[in-house]
Scaffold this motif. Structure first.
Motif, PDB file in Angstrom:
ATOM      1  N   LEU A  51      35.048  32.702  32.787  1.00 48.95           N
ATOM      2  CA  LEU A  51      36.361  32.312  32.960  1.00 48.95           C
ATOM      3  C   LEU A  51      36.850  32.224  34.374  1.00 48.95           C
ATOM      4  O   LEU A  51      37.152  31.253  34.755  1.00 48.95           O
ATOM      5  CB  LEU A  51      37.375  33.080  31.975  1.00 48.95           C
ATOM      6  N   TRP A  52      36.571  33.509  34.940  1.00 45.09           N
ATOM      7  CA  TRP A  52      37.249  33.598  36.402  1.00 45.09           C
ATOM      8  C   TRP A  52      36.372  32.869  37.352  1.00 45.09           C
ATOM      9  O   TRP A  52      36.972  32.197  38.264  1.00 45.09           O
ATOM     10  CB  TRP A  52      37.160  35.173  36.838  1.00 45.09           C
ATOM     11  N   ILE A  53      35.026  32.785  37.111  1.00 46.37           N
ATOM     12  CA  ILE A  53      34.273  31.861  38.243  1.00 46.37           C
ATOM     13  C   ILE A  53      34.507  30.534  37.908  1.00 46.37           C
ATOM     14  O   ILE A  53      34.656  29.688  38.824  1.00 46.37           O
ATOM     15  CB  ILE A  53      32.651  32.215  37.853  1.00 46.37           C
ATOM     16  N   SER A  54      34.846  30.263  36.410  1.00 45.32           N
ATOM     17  CA  SER A  54      35.118  28.496  36.382  1.00 45.32           C
ATOM     18  C   SER A  54      36.370  28.423  36.981  1.00 45.32           C
ATOM     19  O   SER A  54      36.521  27.031  37.412  1.00 45.32           O
ATOM     20  CB  SER A  54      35.002  28.544  34.779  1.00 45.32           C
ATOM     21  N   TYR A  55      37.341  29.304  36.711  1.00 50.00           N
ATOM     22  CA  TYR A  55      38.760  28.890  37.470  1.00 50.00           C
ATOM     23  C   TYR A  55      38.661  28.880  38.972  1.00 50.00           C
ATOM     24  O   TYR A  55      39.142  27.960  39.871  1.00 50.00           O
ATOM     25  CB  TYR A  55      39.740  30.124  37.037  1.00 50.00           C
ATOM     26  N   PHE A  56      37.706  29.721  39.661  1.00 47.74           N
ATOM     27  CA  PHE A  56      37.478  29.672  41.100  1.00 47.74           C
ATOM     28  C   PHE A  56      36.791  28.800  41.780  1.00 47.74           C
ATOM     29  O   PHE A  56      36.709  28.496  42.936  1.00 47.74           O
ATOM     30  CB  PHE A  56      37.381  31.135  41.677  1.00 47.74           C
ATOM     31  N   LYS A  57      36.041  28.153  41.038  1.00 43.68           N
ATOM     32  CA  LYS A  57      34.494  27.665  41.571  1.00 43.68           C
ATOM     33  C   LYS A  57      35.048  26.222  42.272  1.00 43.68           C
ATOM     34  O   LYS A  57      34.571  25.991  43.416  1.00 43.68           O
ATOM     35  CB  LYS A  57      33.788  27.201  40.613  1.00 43.68           C
ATOM     36  N   PRO A  58      36.194  25.464  41.769  1.00 42.02           N
ATOM     37  CA  PRO A  58      36.627  24.296  42.757  1.00 42.02           C
ATOM     38  C   PRO A  58      37.170  24.872  44.050  1.00 42.02           C
ATOM     39  O   PRO A  58      37.074  24.080  44.906  1.00 42.02           O
ATOM     40  CB  PRO A  58      37.725  23.785  41.787  1.00 42.02           C
ATOM     41  N   ILE A  59      37.538  26.046  44.381  1.00 40.57           N
ATOM     42  CA  ILE A  59      37.979  26.591  45.588  1.00 40.57           C
ATOM     43  C   ILE A  59      36.692  26.600  46.522  1.00 40.57           C
ATOM     44  O   ILE A  59      35.751  27.178  46.373  1.00 40.57           O
ATOM     45  CB  ILE A  59      38.613  27.872  45.568  1.00 40.57           C
ATOM     46  N   LYS A  60      36.924  26.024  47.492  1.00 39.94           N
ATOM     47  CA  LYS A  60      35.558  25.884  48.446  1.00 39.94           C
ATOM     48  C   LYS A  60      35.490  26.766  49.591  1.00 39.94           C
ATOM     49  O   LYS A  60      35.425  26.396  50.792  1.00 39.94           O
ATOM     50  CB  LYS A  60      35.283  24.414  48.932  1.00 39.94           C
ATOM     51  N   LYS A  61      35.852  28.033  49.425  1.00 36.96           N
ATOM     52  CA  LYS A  61      36.107  28.896  50.328  1.00 36.96           C
ATOM     53  C   LYS A  61      34.464  29.636  50.492  1.00 36.96           C
ATOM     54  O   LYS A  61      33.676  29.832  49.558  1.00 36.96           O
ATOM     55  CB  LYS A  61      36.762  30.263  50.088  1.00 36.96           C
ATOM     56  N   LYS A  62      34.191  29.932  51.332  1.00 35.18           N
ATOM     57  CA  LYS A  62      32.676  30.515  51.818  1.00 35.18           C
ATOM     58  C   LYS A  62      32.361  31.679  50.837  1.00 35.18           C
ATOM     59  O   LYS A  62      31.195  31.815  50.349  1.00 35.18           O
ATOM     60  CB  LYS A  62      32.395  31.161  53.456  1.00 35.18           C
ATOM     61  N   TYR A  63      33.107  32.778  50.522  1.00 33.95           N
ATOM     62  CA  TYR A  63      32.782  33.899  49.901  1.00 33.95           C
ATOM     63  C   TYR A  63      33.499  34.042  48.503  1.00 33.95           C
ATOM     64  O   TYR A  63      33.492  35.161  47.860  1.00 33.95           O
ATOM     65  CB  TYR A  63      32.966  35.114  50.839  1.00 33.95           C
ATOM     66  N   THR A  64      34.006  32.859  47.906  1.00 30.44           N
ATOM     67  CA  THR A  64      34.946  33.084  46.617  1.00 30.44           C
ATOM     68  C   THR A  64      34.087  33.672  45.637  1.00 30.44           C
ATOM     69  O   THR A  64      34.642  34.622  45.025  1.00 30.44           O
ATOM     70  CB  THR A  64      35.391  31.586  46.464  1.00 30.44           C
ATOM     71  N   LEU A  65      32.766  33.165  45.317  1.00 25.48           N
ATOM     72  CA  LEU A  65      32.047  33.857  44.474  1.00 25.48           C
ATOM     73  C   LEU A  65      31.659  35.245  44.561  1.00 25.48           C
ATOM     74  O   LEU A  65      31.741  35.717  43.535  1.00 25.48           O
ATOM     75  CB  LEU A  65      30.783  32.812  44.028  1.00 25.48           C
ATOM     76  N   THR A  66      31.379  35.521  45.761  1.00 25.40           N
ATOM     77  CA  THR A  66      31.062  37.046  45.893  1.00 25.40           C
ATOM     78  C   THR A  66      32.419  37.800  45.843  1.00 25.40           C
ATOM     79  O   THR A  66      32.291  38.909  44.934  1.00 25.40           O
ATOM     80  CB  THR A  66      30.492  37.188  47.370  1.00 25.40           C
ATOM     81  N   ILE A  67      33.413  37.336  46.211  1.00 23.61           N
ATOM     82  CA  ILE A  67      34.746  38.190  46.195  1.00 23.61           C
ATOM     83  C   ILE A  67      35.058  38.316  44.530  1.00 23.61           C
ATOM     84  O   ILE A  67      35.491  39.405  44.112  1.00 23.61           O
ATOM     85  CB  ILE A  67      35.714  37.622  46.791  1.00 23.61           C
ATOM     86  N   VAL A  68      35.005  37.238  43.769  1.00 19.18           N
ATOM     87  CA  VAL A  68      35.125  37.283  42.452  1.00 19.18           C
ATOM     88  C   VAL A  68      34.293  38.125  41.753  1.00 19.18           C
ATOM     89  O   VAL A  68      34.703  39.083  40.926  1.00 19.18           O
ATOM     90  CB  VAL A  68      35.337  36.036  41.711  1.00 19.18           C
ATOM     91  N   LEU A  69      33.058  37.824  42.040  1.00 21.29           N
ATOM     92  CA  LEU A  69      31.909  39.057  41.471  1.00 21.29           C
ATOM     93  C   LEU A  69      32.207  40.596  41.928  1.00 21.29           C
ATOM     94  O   LEU A  69      32.407  41.263  40.699  1.00 21.29           O
ATOM     95  CB  LEU A  69      30.505  38.616  41.876  1.00 21.29           C
ATOM     96  N   ILE A  70      32.534  40.861  42.810  1.00 23.08           N
ATOM     97  CA  ILE A  70      32.792  42.317  43.295  1.00 23.08           C
ATOM     98  C   ILE A  70      33.958  42.828  42.573  1.00 23.08           C
ATOM     99  O   ILE A  70      34.189  43.847  42.171  1.00 23.08           O
ATOM    100  CB  ILE A  70      32.767  42.292  44.673  1.00 23.08           C
ATOM    101  N   VAL A 104      29.156  40.931  34.046  1.00 17.55           N
ATOM    102  CA  VAL A 104      29.681  40.004  35.068  1.00 17.55           C
ATOM    103  C   VAL A 104      28.487  39.295  35.858  1.00 17.55           C
ATOM    104  O   VAL A 104      28.582  38.171  36.256  1.00 17.55           O
ATOM    105  CB  VAL A 104      30.502  41.328  35.659  1.00 17.55           C
ATOM    106  N   ILE A 105      27.520  39.851  36.361  1.00 19.14           N
ATOM    107  CA  ILE A 105      26.449  39.429  37.148  1.00 19.14           C
ATOM    108  C   ILE A 105      25.958  38.219  36.441  1.00 19.14           C
ATOM    109  O   ILE A 105      25.915  37.262  37.022  1.00 19.14           O
ATOM    110  CB  ILE A 105      25.540  40.474  37.432  1.00 19.14           C
ATOM    111  N   ILE A 106      25.212  38.147  35.271  1.00 15.39           N
ATOM    112  CA  ILE A 106      24.499  37.078  34.487  1.00 15.39           C
ATOM    113  C   ILE A 106      25.726  35.802  34.355  1.00 15.39           C
ATOM    114  O   ILE A 106      25.490  34.956  34.565  1.00 15.39           O
ATOM    115  CB  ILE A 106      24.094  37.737  33.196  1.00 15.39           C
ATOM    116  N   GLY A 107      27.080  36.561  33.868  1.00 16.83           N
ATOM    117  CA  GLY A 107      28.081  35.410  33.525  1.00 16.83           C
ATOM    118  C   GLY A 107      28.591  34.659  34.742  1.00 16.83           C
ATOM    119  O   GLY A 107      28.572  33.430  34.799  1.00 16.83           O
ATOM    120  N   THR A 108      28.454  35.290  36.020  1.00 23.25           N
ATOM    121  CA  THR A 108      28.984  34.640  37.259  1.00 23.25           C
ATOM    122  C   THR A 108      27.934  33.755  37.766  1.00 23.25           C
ATOM    123  O   THR A 108      27.944  32.543  38.231  1.00 23.25           O
ATOM    124  CB  THR A 108      28.863  35.859  38.387  1.00 23.25           C
ATOM    125  N   LEU A 109      26.445  34.294  37.615  1.00 14.73           N
ATOM    126  CA  LEU A 109      25.263  33.401  38.054  1.00 14.73           C
ATOM    127  C   LEU A 109      25.423  32.113  37.317  1.00 14.73           C
ATOM    128  O   LEU A 109      24.956  31.053  37.694  1.00 14.73           O
ATOM    129  CB  LEU A 109      24.000  34.161  37.844  1.00 14.73           C
TER     130      LEU A 109
END
Length: 120
Positions: A51-70, A104-109
């Protein structure tokens, strides 16, 4: 339409996960294994990450996915650490924590790779 609903659904899911982590959960259906609790933890955090990765994925910031994962991993650690402080019937468990992190890791990937929810 999906884009407008994604944030409220994600926030409601997150709040429900917090509540479920801090209350007594008796009567949860058994899956027939000795590690049912870990399976529930994995899928709860898998869903949270999707859910959170799907929400933030359209944001094209360099480290968005990493920040959400952490952030989600830290969220899982925090909940695991405080649950026994607020509820004497709940305890800290390293294996629960590992299931949370793995979910979290597998869901994010998967969410990042497959673009599970297509936003219009």
């Amino acid at each position: 339409m999906v884009k407008k609903l994604l944030l409220p659904v994600t926030v409601i899911y997150t709040v429900a996960l917090v509540i479920a982590s801090l209350i007594n959960l008796s009567g949860v259906p058994s899956l027939g294994s000795s590690f049912d609790d870990k399976i529930y933890h994995f899928f709860a955090y898998f869903g949270l990450a999707v859910l959170w990765i799907s929400y933030f994925k359209p944001i094209k910031k360099k480290y968005t996915l990493t920040i959400v994962l952490i952030g989600l991993i830290l969220f899982g650690i925090l909940l695991e650490l405080i649950q026994h402080q607020l509820n004497p019937n709940r305890t800290y468990d390293n294996f629960d924590l590992m299931a949370n992190c793995l979910g979290v890791i597998i869901g994010t990937l998967i969410a990042a790779r497959l673009n599970i929810i297509k936003l219009k």
